[in-house]
Enzyme design. Structure first.
Site, PDB file in Angstrom:
ATOM      1  N   ARG A  70       0.818  -1.219   0.000  1.00  0.00           N
ATOM      2  CA  ARG A  70       0.000   0.000   0.000  1.00  0.00           C
ATOM      3  C   ARG A  70       0.845   1.260   0.000  1.00  0.00           C
ATOM      4  O   ARG A  70       0.374   2.316  -0.417  1.00  0.00           O
ATOM      5  CB  ARG A  70      -0.992  -0.020   1.161  1.00  0.00           C
ATOM      6  CG  ARG A  70      -2.003  -1.160   0.997  1.00  0.00           C
ATOM      7  CD  ARG A  70      -3.148  -1.118   1.960  1.00  0.00           C
ATOM      8  NE  ARG A  70      -2.725  -1.146   3.349  1.00  0.00           N
ATOM      9  CZ  ARG A  70      -3.566  -0.977   4.368  1.00  0.00           C
ATOM     10  NH1 ARG A  70      -4.848  -0.786   4.147  1.00  0.00           N
ATOM     11  NH2 ARG A  70      -3.122  -1.012   5.597  1.00  0.00           N
ATOM     12  N   GLU A 107       4.600  -6.876  12.870  1.00  0.00           N
ATOM     13  CA  GLU A 107       3.667  -7.129  13.965  1.00  0.00           C
ATOM     14  C   GLU A 107       3.113  -8.546  14.015  1.00  0.00           C
ATOM     15  O   GLU A 107       2.710  -9.026  15.057  1.00  0.00           O
ATOM     16  CB  GLU A 107       2.526  -6.107  13.992  1.00  0.00           C
ATOM     17  CG  GLU A 107       1.628  -6.078  12.769  1.00  0.00           C
ATOM     18  CD  GLU A 107       2.107  -5.155  11.668  1.00  0.00           C
ATOM     19  OE1 GLU A 107       1.243  -4.689  10.913  1.00  0.00           O
ATOM     20  OE2 GLU A 107       3.318  -4.918  11.533  1.00  0.00           O
TER      21      GLU A 107
END
Length: 182
Positions: A70, A107
């Site tokens: 993105r 993450e």
């Protein structure tokens, strides 16, 4: 001067939380509604590009780097807005020529990013652009890639920062501009 408040409001209004994607326990921030709204997308790009300008509004970078995937969508129009080149940072094995590579923890897993060895000339000033700053691992890895070419990462500009993950502990002294902290 871009209206950062309008950009932040557009993000709040249009971003959709998707629970348990891409895996259980992760809440994905879907920005596609922001991208589909011309006014919101324009406000966001102008606000992100501000990190590539000095206090007088002059362009202060030579390249804009966007991280897969993105970050590409955001960094390319930021580069156009600043009148500089765009450089993609890709996942391992996606670039066709000789690359620098950095592996890091994110993450919910691990990843390796690559950058063409000749994408950034020594001394070039680089703005890093991505969608979400979570743990800071992607930004730190991208900075190392820029520096491996001899470039200088000057700042990072992101749509959203997940403050509860304390990403600035990982990004070090690199200035971070975020439109919305969650």
């Amino acid at each position: 001067m871009p209206d950062r408040q309008a950009a932040a409001e557009a993000l709040r209004r249009l971003t959709v939380d998707v629970a348990d994607w891409p895996e259980p326990g992760v809440t994905f921030k879907d920005i596609t509604p922001v991208l589909a709204d011309h006014d919101a997308f324009s406000a966001v790009i102008a606000a992100l590009a501000a990190a590539g300008r000095d206090e007088h509004g002059a362009v202060a970078v030579d390249k804009v780097v966007g991280m897969e995937a993105r970050g590409f969508i955001l960094a390319a129009p930021v580069a156009l807005a600043l009148g500089v080149g765009f450089v993609p940072v890709r996942k391992a094995g996606k670039l066709p020529r000789e690359t620098h590579a950095v592996s890091y923890t994110l993450e919910y897993g691990e990843a390796t990013l690559e950058l063409h060895r000749d994408a950034i000339a020594p001394g070039e000033r680089v703005l890093l652009v991505d969608d979400v700053l979570a743990t800071g691992g992607t930004v730190a890895a991208t900075r190392r890639l820029v520096e491996s070419c001899g470039g200088v990462a000057t700042a990072v500009s992101v749509l959203m920062e997940l403050g509860f993950l304390d990403p600035r502990a990982t990004t070090g002294d690199l200035p971070v501009e975020t439109l919305l902290t969650i």
